[in-house]
Design a protein around this motif. Structure first.
Motif, mmCIF file in Angstrom:
data_model
loop_
_atom_site.group_PDB
_atom_site.id
_atom_site.type_symbol
_atom_site.label_atom_id
_atom_site.label_comp_id
_atom_site.label_asym_id
_atom_site.label_seq_id
_atom_site.Cartn_x
_atom_site.Cartn_y
_atom_site.Cartn_z
ATOM 1 N N ILE A 5 27.123 34.764 52.663
ATOM 2 C CA ILE A 5 27.512 33.389 52.999
ATOM 3 C C ILE A 5 26.559 32.398 52.333
ATOM 4 O O ILE A 5 26.974 31.424 51.721
ATOM 5 N N LEU A 6 25.265 32.704 52.428
ATOM 6 C CA LEU A 6 24.292 31.742 51.913
ATOM 7 C C LEU A 6 24.204 31.745 50.385
ATOM 8 O O LEU A 6 24.171 30.689 49.768
ATOM 9 N N ASP A 7 24.187 32.921 49.785
ATOM 10 C CA ASP A 7 23.953 32.979 48.334
ATOM 11 C C ASP A 7 25.233 32.837 47.527
ATOM 12 O O ASP A 7 25.223 32.308 46.428
ATOM 13 N N GLN A 8 26.323 33.359 48.062
ATOM 14 C CA GLN A 8 27.556 33.335 47.261
ATOM 15 C C GLN A 8 28.538 32.281 47.751
ATOM 16 O O GLN A 8 29.592 32.075 47.164
ATOM 17 N N GLY A 9 28.219 31.638 48.865
ATOM 18 C CA GLY A 9 29.120 30.598 49.350
ATOM 19 C C GLY A 9 30.438 31.140 49.850
ATOM 20 O O GLY A 9 31.458 30.456 49.809
ATOM 21 N N SER A 10 30.443 32.378 50.320
ATOM 22 C CA SER A 10 31.693 32.915 50.856
ATOM 23 C C SER A 10 31.833 32.502 52.322
ATOM 24 O O SER A 10 30.952 31.837 52.870
ATOM 25 N N TYR A 11 32.909 32.862 52.936
ATOM 26 C CA TYR A 11 33.086 32.559 54.352
ATOM 27 C C TYR A 11 33.714 33.764 55.018
ATOM 28 O O TYR A 11 34.248 34.656 54.349
ATOM 29 N N LEU A 12 33.633 33.818 56.327
ATOM 30 C CA LEU A 12 34.309 34.903 57.019
ATOM 31 C C LEU A 12 34.905 34.395 58.313
ATOM 32 O O LEU A 12 34.508 33.337 58.818
ATOM 33 N N GLY A 197 33.748 28.453 45.115
ATOM 34 C CA GLY A 197 33.200 28.367 43.751
ATOM 35 C C GLY A 197 32.456 27.070 43.504
ATOM 36 O O GLY A 197 31.983 26.827 42.396
ATOM 37 N N THR A 198 32.328 26.210 44.511
ATOM 38 C CA THR A 198 31.674 24.917 44.277
ATOM 39 C C THR A 198 30.231 24.879 44.799
ATOM 40 O O THR A 198 29.604 23.827 44.779
ATOM 41 N N LEU A 199 29.719 26.036 45.233
ATOM 42 C CA LEU A 199 28.379 26.037 45.828
ATOM 43 C C LEU A 199 27.332 25.458 44.882
ATOM 44 O O LEU A 199 26.508 24.648 45.285
ATOM 45 N N ASN A 200 27.384 25.886 43.640
ATOM 46 C CA ASN A 200 26.346 25.427 42.713
ATOM 47 C C ASN A 200 26.866 24.461 41.659
ATOM 48 O O ASN A 200 26.215 24.222 40.650
ATOM 49 N N ALA A 201 28.045 23.917 41.891
ATOM 50 C CA ALA A 201 28.622 22.995 40.900
ATOM 51 C C ALA A 201 27.953 21.626 41.006
ATOM 52 O O ALA A 201 27.410 21.272 42.054
ATOM 53 N N ASP A 202 27.994 20.877 39.928
ATOM 54 C CA ASP A 202 27.335 19.564 39.905
ATOM 55 C C ASP A 202 28.306 18.490 40.367
ATOM 56 O O ASP A 202 29.158 18.044 39.601
ATOM 57 N N VAL A 238 29.186 24.571 50.320
ATOM 58 C CA VAL A 238 30.431 24.697 49.551
ATOM 59 C C VAL A 238 31.250 23.458 49.923
ATOM 60 O O VAL A 238 31.323 23.099 51.097
ATOM 61 N N LEU A 239 31.839 22.800 48.931
ATOM 62 C CA LEU A 239 32.608 21.587 49.260
ATOM 63 C C LEU A 239 33.698 21.932 50.259
ATOM 64 O O LEU A 239 34.414 22.924 50.101
ATOM 65 N N HIS A 240 33.830 21.096 51.273
ATOM 66 C CA HIS A 240 34.864 21.308 52.292
ATOM 67 C C HIS A 240 35.286 19.960 52.860
ATOM 68 O O HIS A 240 34.589 18.955 52.688
ATOM 69 N N ALA A 241 36.418 19.961 53.526
ATOM 70 C CA ALA A 241 36.978 18.700 54.046
ATOM 71 C C ALA A 241 37.826 19.026 55.268
ATOM 72 O O ALA A 241 38.042 20.189 55.601
ATOM 73 N N THR A 242 38.297 17.983 55.919
ATOM 74 C CA THR A 242 39.246 18.169 57.022
ATOM 75 C C THR A 242 40.639 17.902 56.482
ATOM 76 O O THR A 242 40.852 16.872 55.829
#
Ligand code: FES
Ligand SMILES: [Fe+2]
Length: 433
Positions: A5-12, A197-202, A238-242
């Motif tokens: 979760i922390l390094d790869q920005g995945s979720y479960l 895929g946006t965890l490390n994006a600028d 990781v970018l997220h929204a409602t």
């Protein structure tokens, strides 16, 4: 689990965990009791018959705040214990921290919420321990650039939804893990929106809203439905929204946050969530012991990301009158590659041209919800997704899942290597979304 979760920005999604049923039963019964206290036994009975997802039928939006005040203080110890056991389930062996700020998220259907008065609370407002509340009020910081009312176009706060963001942009700690718990079934179009895929994006936030600035194209949003009691666990960087709640049901969720290590804050935000519980205190039953990690003493230098300037699709300006039927030449066809977009200033209207593999589409360029630029939204062969709250618009008809939100469409044609458009037949499209 934790490192993915922390390094790869995945979720479960956790469907079965310690204390789940016990705390879920408590949370739901506190909501029923709260409704009874606020509106009487007949309202409670009606809610029990109809189900919690029809909460908006028995509760006014203005009563969301009072309901939270009734539910959260009683729920708090059991919720903290459950969150703590999830930290252990994720594999944290040492002492860790749980944010004192927890949110009972009550999102009425958008068409109901937008009729609420200004005094009705925003669905994203949380509750803290009483001692924390006093200290936070005393040390409140205001940023002159931040203007959420303007972003939300002066809609009532009960109708607000989060645009795409990272949590550190809004004062939350680094290395956090978010828990988002469905108190009732959550349909896809009332849920969270993720951008894997946006965890490390600028990306850069807009200082006025603290949501993603214009000019950063987004990947395909992931929307997910959750069943009652399921817990979504994700990396809030990781970018997220409602998702704008375009359903006819009220979304009920509770959110909380774990920090596996001592909380530290980004210098990029003007305030910080400073109040935390330690797992040691929670596990010893000391639910009212709140630790303070003052922002100024717990700042971490900004992550060294290269500053990437925003990128906008090409803009072509045409002299045109949107009320006449005249075709106007826009540009050469080759100006828009397959999958590409182009902005057109058509007289005084902003238009977005989108090329799929099959054809060209032309729609209004700003979302009819809050006017956010749609050029940053992902599109496929059939739909264009708003980059703010994930709403999908049919590229053929402009329709969305909300009857009040539809894109104005323009006619567009290609003739001998050129693109032509005109603004006609606006009311004549009958294709289903
Ligand atoms: S601005 Fe909210 S859905 Fe587009
Ligand atoms: Fe968030």
């Amino acid at each position: 689990m934790l490192s993915s979760i922390l390094d790869q920005g995945s979720y479960l999604i956790l469907s079965d965990f310690e204390r789940q049923q016990q705390v879920l039963t408590l949370a739901r019964s506190l909501i029923f009791e709260g409704v009874e206290k606020l509106n009487g036994p007949a309202s409670r009975q009606e809610l029990e018959q109809q189900g919690l997802s029809l909460l908006h039928n028995v509760l006014a939006a203005e009563q969301i705040g009072p309901l939270r005040d009734l539910v959260m203080p009683t729920l708090r110890p059991a919720l903290l214990e459950m969150v703590c056991s999830i930290g252990r389930l994720l594999g944290i062996d040492d002492e860790f921290f749980v944010d004192d700020y927890t949110i009972l998220r009550i999102n009425f259907p958008y068409l109901v919420a937008k009729e609420a008065s200004r005094s009705a609370e925003n669905p994203g407002i949380g509750r803290v321990d009483e001692s924390t509340r006093k200290q936070s009020v005393a040390s409140k910081v205001v940023d002159p650039n931040y203007n959420p009312k303007a972003y939300h176009n002066n809609e009532p706060p009960a109708a607000w939804a989060h645009g795409a963001h990272r949590d550190t942009w809004t004062g939350h700690s680094r290395l956090g893990v978010n828990l988002w718990w469905a108190v009732d079934n959550v349909p896809e179009e009332a849920s969270m929106v993720f951008y894997p895929g946006t965890l490390n994006a600028d990306f850069e936030p807009d200082r006025r809203s603290l949501y993603l600035a214009e000019g950063y194209p987004l990947p395909k949003p992931v929307k997910m439905s959750l069943r009652k009691g399921e817990m979504l666990v994700f990396n809030p960087e990781v970018l997220h929204a409602t998702h704008l709640n375009t359903t006819s049901v009220t979304r009920l969720a509770i959110s909380a946050r774990i920090n596996p290590v001592r909380p530290r804050f980004s210098t990029s935000c003007f305030y910080a969530r400073e109040f935390w519980h330690s797992s040691t205190n929670i596990e010893a039953g000391h639910f009212d012991r709140v630790l303070r990690f003052e922002r100024n003493e717990n700042l971490e230098p900004a992550i060294d990301r290269s500053v990437v300037p925003p990128k906008f699709p090409q803009l072509i300006e045409l002299e045109a009158d949107s009320h006449d039927n005249e075709w106007k030449r826009v540009c050469e066809s080759v100006k828009i590659a397959e999958g590409g977009k182009l902005r057109v200033r058509f007289g005084n209207e902003n238009v977005l041209l989108i090329r799929t593999s099959a054809k060209l589409h032309a729609s209004q360029a700003n979302c009819p919800h809050l006017g956010v630029a749609l050029a940053d939204g992902f599109h496929d062969e059939k739909q264009l997704f708003c980059p703010a709250h994930g709403l999908a618009f049919n590229l053929q008809s402009g329709l969305s899942s909300c009857t009040a939100l539809r894109l104005r469409m323009y006619e567009v044609e290609e003739r001998q290597g050129d693109i032509w458009m005109r603004a006609t037949n606006r009311a004549s499209v009958h294709v289903a979304a």
